[in-house]
Design an enzyme around this catalytic site. Sequence first.
Site, PDB file in Angstrom:
ATOM      1  CD  GLU A  53       9.815 -78.980 -26.325  1.00 25.72           C
ATOM      2  OE1 GLU A  53       9.869 -79.581 -27.614  1.00 25.72           O
ATOM      3  OE2 GLU A  53       8.679 -78.743 -25.706  1.00 25.72           O
ATOM      4  CD  GLU A  70       8.081 -76.107 -30.096  1.00 28.41           C
ATOM      5  OE1 GLU A  70       8.270 -74.610 -30.000  1.00 28.41           O
ATOM      6  OE2 GLU A  70       8.790 -76.905 -29.679  1.00 28.41           O
TER       7      GLU A  70
HETATM    8  C1  LIG Z   1       7.328 -81.644 -29.772  1.00 30.86           C
HETATM    9  C2  LIG Z   1       8.034 -80.112 -30.272  1.00 30.86           C
HETATM   10  O1  LIG Z   1       8.046 -79.377 -29.242  1.00 30.86           O
HETATM   11  C3  LIG Z   1       7.601 -79.956 -31.574  1.00 30.86           C
HETATM   12  C4  LIG Z   1       8.801 -79.500 -32.449  1.00 30.86           C
HETATM   13  O2  LIG Z   1       9.795 -79.518 -32.082  1.00 30.86           O
HETATM   14  S1  LIG Z   1       8.339 -79.005 -34.041  1.00 30.86           S
HETATM   15  C5  LIG Z   1       9.852 -78.484 -34.785  1.00 30.86           C
HETATM   16  C6  LIG Z   1      10.227 -76.920 -34.319  1.00 30.86           C
HETATM   17  N1  LIG Z   1      11.291 -76.708 -35.004  1.00 30.86           N
HETATM   18  C7  LIG Z   1      11.320 -75.807 -35.892  1.00 30.86           C
HETATM   19  O3  LIG Z   1      10.125 -75.173 -36.209  1.00 30.86           O
HETATM   20  C8  LIG Z   1      12.080 -75.462 -37.025  1.00 30.86           C
HETATM   21  C9  LIG Z   1      12.029 -75.615 -38.261  1.00 30.86           C
HETATM   22  N2  LIG Z   1      13.028 -75.448 -39.288  1.00 30.86           N
HETATM   23  C10 LIG Z   1      13.439 -74.058 -39.362  1.00 30.86           C
HETATM   24  O4  LIG Z   1      13.211 -73.282 -38.877  1.00 30.86           O
HETATM   25  C11 LIG Z   1      14.943 -74.194 -40.408  1.00 30.86           C
HETATM   26  O5  LIG Z   1      14.559 -75.498 -41.180  1.00 30.86           O
HETATM   27  C12 LIG Z   1      16.177 -74.129 -39.841  1.00 30.86           C
HETATM   28  C13 LIG Z   1      16.263 -73.069 -38.999  1.00 30.86           C
HETATM   29  C14 LIG Z   1      16.366 -75.337 -38.631  1.00 30.86           C
HETATM   30  C15 LIG Z   1      17.198 -74.326 -40.890  1.00 30.86           C
HETATM   31  O6  LIG Z   1      17.004 -73.403 -41.808  1.00 30.86           O
HETATM   32  P1  LIG Z   1      17.639 -73.395 -43.246  1.00 30.86           P
HETATM   33  O7  LIG Z   1      19.343 -73.689 -42.884  1.00 30.86           O
HETATM   34  O8  LIG Z   1      17.303 -72.092 -43.835  1.00 30.86           O
HETATM   35  O9  LIG Z   1      17.180 -74.739 -44.120  1.00 30.86           O
HETATM   36  P2  LIG Z   1      15.724 -75.336 -44.474  1.00 30.86           P
HETATM   37  O10 LIG Z   1      15.927 -75.297 -45.996  1.00 30.86           O
HETATM   38  O11 LIG Z   1      14.659 -74.511 -43.671  1.00 30.86           O
HETATM   39  O12 LIG Z   1      15.841 -76.526 -44.361  1.00 30.86           O
HETATM   40  C16 LIG Z   1      16.697 -77.659 -44.463  1.00 30.86           C
HETATM   41  C17 LIG Z   1      15.926 -78.874 -44.537  1.00 30.86           C
HETATM   42  O13 LIG Z   1      15.763 -79.356 -43.262  1.00 30.86           O
HETATM   43  C18 LIG Z   1      14.337 -79.807 -43.207  1.00 30.86           C
HETATM   44  N3  LIG Z   1      13.927 -79.317 -41.737  1.00 30.86           N
HETATM   45  C19 LIG Z   1      14.348 -78.275 -41.115  1.00 30.86           C
HETATM   46  N4  LIG Z   1      13.756 -78.609 -39.731  1.00 30.86           N
HETATM   47  C20 LIG Z   1      13.039 -79.755 -39.690  1.00 30.86           C
HETATM   48  C21 LIG Z   1      12.441 -80.367 -38.740  1.00 30.86           C
HETATM   49  N5  LIG Z   1      12.171 -79.820 -37.451  1.00 30.86           N
HETATM   50  N6  LIG Z   1      11.992 -81.617 -39.110  1.00 30.86           N
HETATM   51  C22 LIG Z   1      11.902 -82.160 -40.261  1.00 30.86           C
HETATM   52  N7  LIG Z   1      12.743 -81.563 -41.191  1.00 30.86           N
HETATM   53  C23 LIG Z   1      13.114 -80.269 -40.990  1.00 30.86           C
HETATM   54  C24 LIG Z   1      13.433 -78.931 -44.155  1.00 30.86           C
HETATM   55  O14 LIG Z   1      12.379 -79.208 -44.655  1.00 30.86           O
HETATM   56  C25 LIG Z   1      14.460 -78.816 -45.101  1.00 30.86           C
HETATM   57  O15 LIG Z   1      14.346 -80.118 -46.012  1.00 30.86           O
HETATM   58  P3  LIG Z   1      14.698 -80.072 -47.832  1.00 30.86           P
HETATM   59  O16 LIG Z   1      16.000 -79.550 -47.719  1.00 30.86           O
HETATM   60  O17 LIG Z   1      14.208 -81.291 -48.009  1.00 30.86           O
HETATM   61  O18 LIG Z   1      13.763 -78.937 -48.222  1.00 30.86           O
END
Ligand SMILES: C[C@H](O)CC(=O)SCCNC(=O)CCNC(=O)[C@H](O)C(C)(C)COP(=O)(O)OP(=O)(O)OC[C@H]1O[C@@H](n2cnc3c(N)ncnc32)[C@H](O)[C@@H]1OP(=O)(O)O
Length: 717
Positions: A112, A132
């Site tokens: 975004e 999301e």
């Molecule tokens: C307003 C907006 O529209 C709302 C949003 O943006 S909501 C967020 C949308 N984003 C997501 O859903 C992505 C979520 N994250 C993921 O899918 C995966 O973490 C990733 C693809 C980015 C990386 O995957 P991978 O390399 O396997 O690492 P993964 O173990 O999942 O994450 C590594 C660390 O980052 C953290 N992390 C990942 N994405 C995060 C996020 N968006 N916020 C906070 N922490 C996050 C995880 O909790 C993890 O923390 P830890 O080591 O303390 O357990």
Amino acid sequence: MGVKLEVLGDGVGLITFSNPPVNALAMPILNGLKSKFEEASNRKDVKAIVVMGEYGKFSGGFDIATLLETQKTGNVSLLGRVSIDIMINTIEGSKKPSVAAIEGLALGGGLELAMSCNARIAAPKAQLGQPELQLGIIPGFGGTQRLPRLVGLSKAIEMMLSSKPVTSEEGKALGLVDAVVSSEQLVATARKWALDIAEGRKPRIISLQKLDKLEPLGEARRILQVARTQAKQRSPNIPHPIWCLDAIEEGVVSGGYAGSLKEEQCFKTAVMSPTGKALVHIFFAQRATTKVPGVTDCGLKSRPLKKVAVIGGGLMGSGIATAFILSNIPVLLKELNESFLQQGLDRIKANLDSRAKKGSLSKEKYNKAFSLVKGTLDYKDFKDVDLVIEAVIENIQLKQQIFQDLEKYCPSHCILATNTSTIDLNLVAQKIRFQDRVIGAHFFSPAHVMPLLEIVRSNKTAPQVIVDLIGVGKVIKKVPVVVGNCTGFAINRMFFPYIHSAHMLANLGIDVYRIDRVITAFGMPMGPFRLADLVGYEVSRSVADQFAKAFPERTYRSQLISLLMEENRLGQKNGRGFYLYDRQLKATPDPDFKKFLDESRRRANIMPNGKPIVISDEEIVERMFFPVVNEACRILDEKIAVKASDLDISSVLGFGFPAYRGGVVFWGDSLGAACVCDKLREWSKTFGTFYQPCTFLEDRARRGLSLEAAVDAKSRL
Ligand SMILES: C[C@H](O)CC(=O)SCCNC(=O)CCNC(=O)[C@H](O)C(C)(C)COP(=O)(O)OP(=O)(O)OC[C@H]1O[C@@H](n2cnc3c(N)ncnc32)[C@H](O)[C@@H]1OP(=O)(O)O
């Protein structure tokens, strides 16, 4: 963690933000971005702006920990007004054009942010998406407005509703990305692009005002209507896909700004909704499984895995072998004789064939994977394996013999794992000398498909071996959950009261098809009786025997399955069980089934005054799942699981408890420990010890504590 602005010689203000590991957009980062964009906008020496993330990643999106904090405190102001204040007013409204330089990933709020810029340049293979909905929320920084304007409504809806990202290359074809260049060229290209816009050589495109990709209103409404119908059909119990479509529709009908306001409102509602809370909990629960106190916090590193041996080429063994070869790990498959070995290899081939047929395995990968499996009849070939997984039938003597052989033939560093689903690990390892290298690696069928790996440690298993197996789980893309040793471990232990409850309800006069319907409507992939038909009755019976021995006071035995077997009704296997099956394995209720039910009820004789009980659908769900919550409490009390969230993830990935209800313990907490406890106590007065609440649950209910609150008793492991 922070945001910096560097003004480069060509007049580009390069804004770099960092918040490892994924550059999540926490509030300080977003406020930092706002202030640096304002500064760059006002500085005379800045002509244009480029924004990028540190460490080869753009951003993994809004900080999910902030979502959690908002949910826990109820303080919605923690979410700020990012969409209007930062994305629209500060970035899109800036006097200077901006370009996003994307590497690695741009997910959720990350994408975004990039879409609020006037162009996006990406390095190859970056992941761009709006995931999301997977978190029970909707895009909240303008994604519902800008994505349709950049890629068209149908594709945008598909990307949001599926939560699936696209690559840079796909993004380029869709119009989401303006250019794909090598990582080395990324910043230079973005700088040039930004200056081209500033100096009028390229148009300054404001995504929120773009109209050319949006379908005409009538067509757009039709697309939205179809999407709504499909979303309701696919996920009738969750509201946020519809909220997402509402926000999109508002933007299509009334313009991007009105749409952004609607999105902001729906985003906040979704964050605070039960589904949002449950799915954010699941996100963190899944990542917490690899944090095992006293094991993963001792500085141990998982050792590399070069070769694995699997003993037994049956359904489980072949599935396990498939999981490894698909992750490029060579496998030695051991069987008793040539014929069994060939059958095992054929099963592995069939697993690969089915992947290839679905289009998820190229010919090249198929050949590579199959070349990694070798068959053997001889333990002598085990001299260089790092891990052995025994996957033979559930026979204690046989397993003990195998482990004795393994100790003889495997190198001393080799991990000796058993895939038993119920048998006590100490029994399996009883006859060997070095029991510290024995561990349970409980896969779920089909092992190459199901995402969970239940890692069972005994009181003798070495921490290094546990760390190694967690590493193995990650390599083969499973979610590893570490649990303690007991009959059924954590997952089958939670599952068995569910099955017993179903049989008790059937014998109390509730129709089995109604039970299946109610449980499916609750969100399970299928009801308990349809599942029994699928799995086969022999398995259910042997597991039930183990439980009856271990936990007689909370075992409910019904005659129903024996009655079916007596008439050669074996479930899906021979087309007749609780249901009748056609060639496509479509299940239909059998009008003649009543005779089995009547006989089972007659023998059980538990209906009060001989009459069927009358209960609501809600009570069917409670009678099925409160005993599961009760068992989860026992598991926590005995420290078989070290944290409640491990059981939540296990219930979701192990037996299909709906993720949007947060897992069994989270769900129990959402109703309240007292509610669960009171009902169980009430039922136990009439229906016996099966429903008796355990002391952990009683205690939590009495003290008004949640079930997920940490357990303070010392571990028994
Ligand atoms: C307003 C907006 O529209 C709302 C949003 O943006 S909501 C967020 C949308 N984003 C997501 O859903 C992505 C979520 N994250 C993921 O899918 C995966 O973490 C990733 C693809 C980015 C990386 O995957 P991978 O390399 O396997 O690492 P993964 O173990 O999942 O994450 C590594 C660390 O980052 C953290 N992390 C990942 N994405 C995060 C996020 N968006 N916020 C906070 N922490 C996050 C995880 O909790 C993890 O923390 P830890 O080591 O303390 O357990």
